[in-house]
Design an enzyme around this catalytic site. Sequence first.
Site, short mmCIF file in Angstrom:
data_model
loop_
_atom_site.label_atom_id
_atom_site.label_comp_id
_atom_site.label_asym_id
_atom_site.label_seq_id
_atom_site.Cartn_x
_atom_site.Cartn_y
_atom_site.Cartn_z
N GLU A 38 19.43 -57.73 33.36
CA GLU A 38 19.11 -57.69 31.92
C GLU A 38 18.68 -59.10 31.46
OE1 GLU A 38 22.76 -56.88 29.83
OE2 GLU A 38 21.77 -56.49 27.92
N LYS A 109 17.21 -50.83 24.95
CA LYS A 109 18.66 -50.59 25.07
C LYS A 109 19.22 -49.84 23.87
CE LYS A 109 22.87 -53.16 26.34
NZ LYS A 109 23.38 -54.52 26.66
N CYS A 142 22.83 -52.25 31.03
CA CYS A 142 24.19 -52.78 30.94
C CYS A 142 25.16 -51.86 30.20
CB CYS A 142 24.17 -54.19 30.36
SG CYS A 142 25.63 -55.14 30.88
C1 ACM Z 1 26.18 -56.02 28.20
O1 ACM Z 1 25.78 -54.95 27.74
N1 ACM Z 1 25.33 -57.01 28.42
C2 ACM Z 1 27.59 -56.21 28.58
#
Ligand code: ACM
Length: 263
Positions: A38, A109, A142
């Site tokens: 990420e 995301k 993530c």
């Molecule tokens: C995250 O979502 N970077 C822990």
Amino acid sequence: MKAGVFQFSPRFGDVRSNLERVRTALSGTDAGLMVLPELCLSGYQFVSMDEVRQLSEPVPDGPSVRALSDLARSRRMFIVAGLAEQADGKIYNSAVLIGPEGWMGTYRKTHLFFEETLWFSPGDDGFRVWEADGMRLGLMICFDWIFPEAARSLALAGADIICHPANLVLPYCPDAMVTRSIENRVFTLTANRTGSEARGGKPGLRYIGRSQATGVRGEILFRMSEEEEGVRVAEIDPLLARDKRVNEYNDLFGDRRPKLYGI
Ligand code: ACM
């Protein structure tokens, strides 16, 4: 086919050198699919909105997507990479899918973690799957791991392999992804970063490394250590993910009872 991850510690704010490290690492592998962490070109711990703006780019017309496209073309590989995306006056924590013919798509995301909520707009396009040379690739980022609906949505949409760029700080995800594989009969590739960041007087973040690949029965195909930097690959047959039978009586998707899951 071979698929893998590049686990490393991006240098905050140094997009050019991070791209160079990616180029060097990926040039040394013959994998057909590589997943990167990420926000792997900018770094993670932002301290101001100005910084986020400066380190984000339009997709697909920004310099990083162009550089990754050149790499994917010359290596004849698919690359999934996390980056900060500028679009319509907003910034998203995104992952791009790039293949030998260039940019194929972007996932923004859905579930933002901690201070990401200060900087990024949450993605609202849902969970998509792309066809890539016989593989069906689903993307999540993530913290999406803690919502089983993310991996489930990708699996129901037909994903064989869940590509999962990450900057994990909590310890739970590697084991949880084993469960995501078992409950969906999919492969997963979690690419996490290493190292730590402590910027602008903020409490430090220590990233847990432990990037891994899991198989359709939850086998850990590899799991890296917390500190190690480098490329790891696994041999994957994506078609194994299309058979959702557990035994002669049970099929993971056929046995679902969605009418009872309404609450
Ligand atoms: C995250 O979502 N970077 C822990």
